[in-house]
Design an enzyme around this catalytic site. Structure first.
Site, PDB file in Angstrom:
ATOM      1  N   HIS A 150     -85.595 -38.407 -76.487  1.00  0.00           N
ATOM      2  CA  HIS A 150     -85.053 -37.365 -75.611  1.00  0.00           C
ATOM      3  C   HIS A 150     -83.764 -36.798 -76.173  1.00  0.00           C
ATOM      4  O   HIS A 150     -83.291 -37.201 -77.234  1.00  0.00           O
ATOM      5  CB  HIS A 150     -84.833 -37.917 -74.192  1.00  0.00           C
ATOM      6  CG  HIS A 150     -83.892 -39.081 -74.118  1.00  0.00           C
ATOM      7  ND1 HIS A 150     -82.552 -39.001 -74.412  1.00  0.00           N
ATOM      8  CD2 HIS A 150     -84.110 -40.386 -73.780  1.00  0.00           C
ATOM      9  CE1 HIS A 150     -81.974 -40.166 -74.245  1.00  0.00           C
ATOM     10  NE2 HIS A 150     -82.901 -41.036 -73.883  1.00  0.00           N
ATOM     11  N   CYS A 158     -83.828 -46.156 -76.018  1.00  0.00           N
ATOM     12  CA  CYS A 158     -84.549 -44.952 -76.426  1.00  0.00           C
ATOM     13  C   CYS A 158     -84.045 -44.459 -77.788  1.00  0.00           C
ATOM     14  O   CYS A 158     -83.118 -45.002 -78.369  1.00  0.00           O
ATOM     15  CB  CYS A 158     -84.387 -43.848 -75.386  1.00  0.00           C
ATOM     16  SG  CYS A 158     -85.061 -44.267 -73.759  1.00  0.00           S
TER      17      CYS A 158
END
Length: 499
Positions: A150, A158
């Protein structure tokens, strides 16, 4: 009346569900939304110059140690070629696979990204789900959810890019789906899996897992084709033949026994030869005694050096109203009124200006012990924020005063008065009158003078990143690592966000 009310509630719920589903469908996005932003003219030209089509399939590779993400695209010849390499703005955890929820590990392995995993409504600008846990992860009982690639350069398990980067990557994936690709492969590695890097990490507890990943890495390096991935006996199998010798389809069960299979005959010879060469080269490096990379635990990810060197700062305030400098990565795109800025990435206290202490002067006839100088109010404010109250601040100031020796004053050019000397000067012994000669001087105890170091007026506030060295330990002070700039908060508060 009750029946009408129930029908109205059910209709509203159905409408909400339909809108939620539509939000995940790229075809239903508003034309000017960020998820539907077109590829730049420069990217379209780059695609054409590399003998590719805008809608041709893509493949992505991630390398933690180098903090890079590659996007490959299929050429008109049918093989994949490198389209672009993106520096990763932030990834979290250590080198190695993700194993349980909350361990802050970014996953490693082979993952499949479908259109349903694309998230145009992400609070991190744009995102796509990595698909963790996959069949291999589940066979080992690994847990975790919502592990994304992202934007916003903030990670808790992430791979975080800048907003500009994720918008372009998202658009490349969207165009490949529109061109007919049903899913693209995401390969996540701890580092570029060359023979040299494998030799350097041979002492790592994850080495057996990485040797398995390298088989898929090598298959792609040789064929430039997306490797077919299966899982059996809790391990990855790459490019197996889909049928047995009698033409019957093979079935692979992640936790079950592997069927009798062979490598795809179309690639077997080239792949096996490459593997043999890599193993021979790795053995050669080990025999030469190539240094190993120390195995570290407790680190929290990394950032590509281009971002570590170009972090921007702006003034702000923390939750207690204290002035701080907020670090922001380049590449953030403008947000709408309903798109709040994400959580603070890095907070660094602004340096406190302290008044310098004047050197003390003592008479030769009265060498008294030096008393600590008064603590400036600005310094008391800094100590108060560290110790919690005014009394503790005074105690901390006293500890600093007794622990920090005073610098020697510069010698004067003019003659000193007979009765006055500096605090660091040694007394001279009296010689007998009958033998006028210079007596040997004896060292005297140096009184300690309290001083508080002051940063230069033009000094730049220190900015701590993943690449910053830890402050040196101060063996002479009860306040280890005390310095004008003190990082506030834990890593979790500085690099926080909800994926």
């Amino acid at each position: 009346m009750t029946a009408r009310f129930v029908r109205a509630v059910m209709a509203a719920a159905a409408l909400s569900a339909a809108m939620a589903l539509a939000a995940c469908n790229p075809d239903d996005l508003a034309p000017n939304s960020r998820a539907a932003a077109p590829l730049s003219s420069a990217m379209v030209s780059d695609i054409a110059s590399k003998n590719m089509d805008t809608g041709s399939p893509i493949l992505a590779r991630i390398f933690k140690e180098e903090a890079e993400m590659e996007v490959w695209k299929q050429t008109r010849d049918g093989q994949y070629a490198l389209l672009k390499t993106y520096p990763i703005c932030r990834w979290s955890g250590d080198l190695g696979p993700k194993k349980k929820e909350g361990d802050r590990q970014a996953p490693e392995g082979f993952y499949t990204i479908t259109p349903g995993q694309m998230n145009p409504a992400s609070s991190y600008y744009l995102a796509f789900n990595t698909g963790f846990p996959n069949a291999y992860d589940r066979s080992h009982g690994y847990t975790g959810s919502e592990l994304m690639v992202h934007g916003d350069c903030s990670s808790r398990g992430c791979y975080a890019m800048t907003d500009e980067q994720i918008q372009e990557i998202y658009a490349l994936a969207r165009e490949s789906f529109h061109g007919g690709q049903r899913a693209f492969q995401l390969q996540a590695f701890p580092f570029r899996m060359t023979a040299l890097n494998m030799a350097k990490h041979r002492n790592n507890p994850n080495f057996a897992f990485w040797k398995m990943l390298k088989e898929g890495y090598d298959n792609f390096e040789v064929t430039r084709q997306e490797p077919k991935v299966a899982v059996c006996e809790k391990r990855y199998v790459f490019d197996p033949a889909t049928t047995d010798a009698e033409g019957r389809p093979l079935k692979f069960n992640a936790a079950g026994k592997c069927p009798a299979y062979e490598l795809d005959k179309n690639i077997a010879d080239a792949v096996l030869e490459h593997r043999r060469q890599e193993q021979t080269q790795m053995a050669h490096y080990i025999a030469q005694g190539v240094a190993t990379v120390p195995f570290r635990t407790g680190i929290d990810g990394g950032m590509n050096q281009v971002f570590a060197e170009k972090l921007g700062t702006q003034e702000g305030y923390d939750a207690k109203g204290r002035p701080i400098l907020v670090a922001t990565a380049p590449g953030a795109l403008p947000r709408g009124d309903n798109q709040p800025i994400p959580a603070t990435l890095v907070s660094v206290p602004k340096p406190v200006q302290a008044e310098p202490a004047e050197p003390q002067v003592q008479l030769a006839s009265a060498p008294a012990a030096a008393e600590p100088a008064a603590t400036p109010s600005a310094a008391k404010g800094l100590l108060g924020s560290l110790f919690g109250d005014s009394k503790a601040a005074e105690a901390g100031a006293s500890a600093m005063a007794t622990a920090v020796p005073a610098p020697k004053p510069a010698p004067r050019q003019t003659a000193k008065p007979a009765a006055v000397r500096t605090a660091n000067a040694a007394p001279k012994a009296q010689a007998p009158a009958s033998k006028p000669q210079v007596a040997q001087s004896e060292p005297a105890a140096k009184p300690r003078v309290a001083t508080i170091e002051k940063p230069a007026a033009n000094e730049t506030p220190q900015l701590r990143t993943a690449y910053s060295a830890a402050p040196p330990a101060n063996n002479n002070s009860s306040l280890t690592g005390a310095q004008p700039v003190v990082p506030v908060g834990s890593f979790s508060s500085r690099w926080s966000g909800v994926q």
